[in-house]
Design an enzyme around this catalytic site. Sequence first.
Site, PDB file in Angstrom:
ATOM      1  N   SER A 117       0.855  -1.209   0.000  1.00 23.04           N
ATOM      2  CA  SER A 117       0.000   0.000   0.000  1.00 23.04           C
ATOM      3  C   SER A 117       0.881   1.244   0.000  1.00 23.04           C
ATOM      4  O   SER A 117       1.860   1.308   0.739  1.00 23.04           O
ATOM      5  CB  SER A 117      -0.898   0.081   1.241  1.00 23.04           C
ATOM      6  OG  SER A 117      -1.668   1.281   1.174  1.00 23.04           O
ATOM      7  N   TYR A 122      -7.002   6.184   3.058  1.00 26.77           N
ATOM      8  CA  TYR A 122      -6.025   5.273   3.687  1.00 26.77           C
ATOM      9  C   TYR A 122      -6.598   4.694   4.979  1.00 26.77           C
ATOM     10  O   TYR A 122      -6.552   3.489   5.217  1.00 26.77           O
ATOM     11  CB  TYR A 122      -4.726   6.037   3.958  1.00 26.77           C
ATOM     12  CG  TYR A 122      -3.604   5.197   4.492  1.00 26.77           C
ATOM     13  CD1 TYR A 122      -3.010   4.215   3.707  1.00 26.77           C
ATOM     14  CD2 TYR A 122      -3.116   5.385   5.793  1.00 26.77           C
ATOM     15  CE1 TYR A 122      -1.956   3.446   4.199  1.00 26.77           C
ATOM     16  CE2 TYR A 122      -2.067   4.628   6.284  1.00 26.77           C
ATOM     17  CZ  TYR A 122      -1.492   3.656   5.484  1.00 26.77           C
ATOM     18  OH  TYR A 122      -0.450   2.898   5.970  1.00 26.77           O
TER      19      TYR A 122
END
Length: 314
Positions: A75, A145
């Site tokens: 990520s 996020y």
Amino acid sequence: MRLLITGGAGFIGSHLCDHFLGQGHEVVCMDNLLTGRCENIAHHFGNTRFHFVHYDVTDYIHVDGALDAVLHFASPASPVDFERLAIRILKVGALGTHKALGVARAKGARFLLASTSECYGDPLVHPQHEEYWGNVNPIGVRGVYDEAKRFAEAMTMAYHRTHGVDTRIARIFNTYGERMRLDDGRAIPNFITQAVSGRDLTVFGDGRQTRSICYVSDLVSGIDRLLQSSVTQPVNLGNPTEMSMYELARRIVEMTGSQSRIASRPLPEDDPRVRLPDITRARTLLGWEPQVAPEEGLRRTIAWFSAQLGTANA
Ligand code: UDP
């Protein structure tokens, strides 16, 4: 062990590759190089226990052979990427976690999720312990996020409860060290790059917001201990020393011997005011706590950045 590390060419992922290869294990490193970099893993090319697969984990994951563990570290993680890569971040947190859990289930492998202190959002409880559910703005720029990782935790627990996958969740607080991108955009890479280049250090807001900074080797040892443990609840991993961003900038100016000044810039939206891990769980259940003082970790990181900048400027 034979491990799959997603995001293995990234900052933390590549240090995990080093660690597990160094212990004699076999590592399959999977990365689409969106924010990861080949330079981070190039020193393992040619090692027969290391396999690099250039792949986006939001697609169905196939890995040949057995796996004992899946470490899901893929990520983008810097706030500067939250707008630029908003949908990619949501996809890797949601679809990527689903695929990584799927491969762990299929292989009967243990699964470890790289989660984050961002799950606590702009926290109303200080320091943050794992029982706190957080204060997150789901529609803000940081929300992509935060919510991706919160979804990832929910999916991990669902695979644990529904399919009996042996899962671990690490809530990682601000971590720093060698191999962060020079243009990563987070406080430490920015401040060091600015100080070494003689530019103003960009402290956002009044600089009184706090973080705690964990050196990457401490984080890696915490991840290893969590993986070896039987703890399926989330565990905070971070350094329990709080520091304001102004203080961090001041220290970096001092340590680099720079003539740079500290300049104020606007505070980004939803920037957490405070953040500090309560690491009681990690201390008691894993016997883990950070060993590297900020002075030492920053010294090593400054040396690495200076070398990189020297090469970049040469
Ligand atoms: N920050 C700053 N100057 C910079 C980059 C970041 O003052 O050039 C601040 C940022 O606003 C935040 C803190 O430093 O309050 C830590 O930011 P970072 O991006 O490192 O990570 P975060 O903890 O926000 O995810």
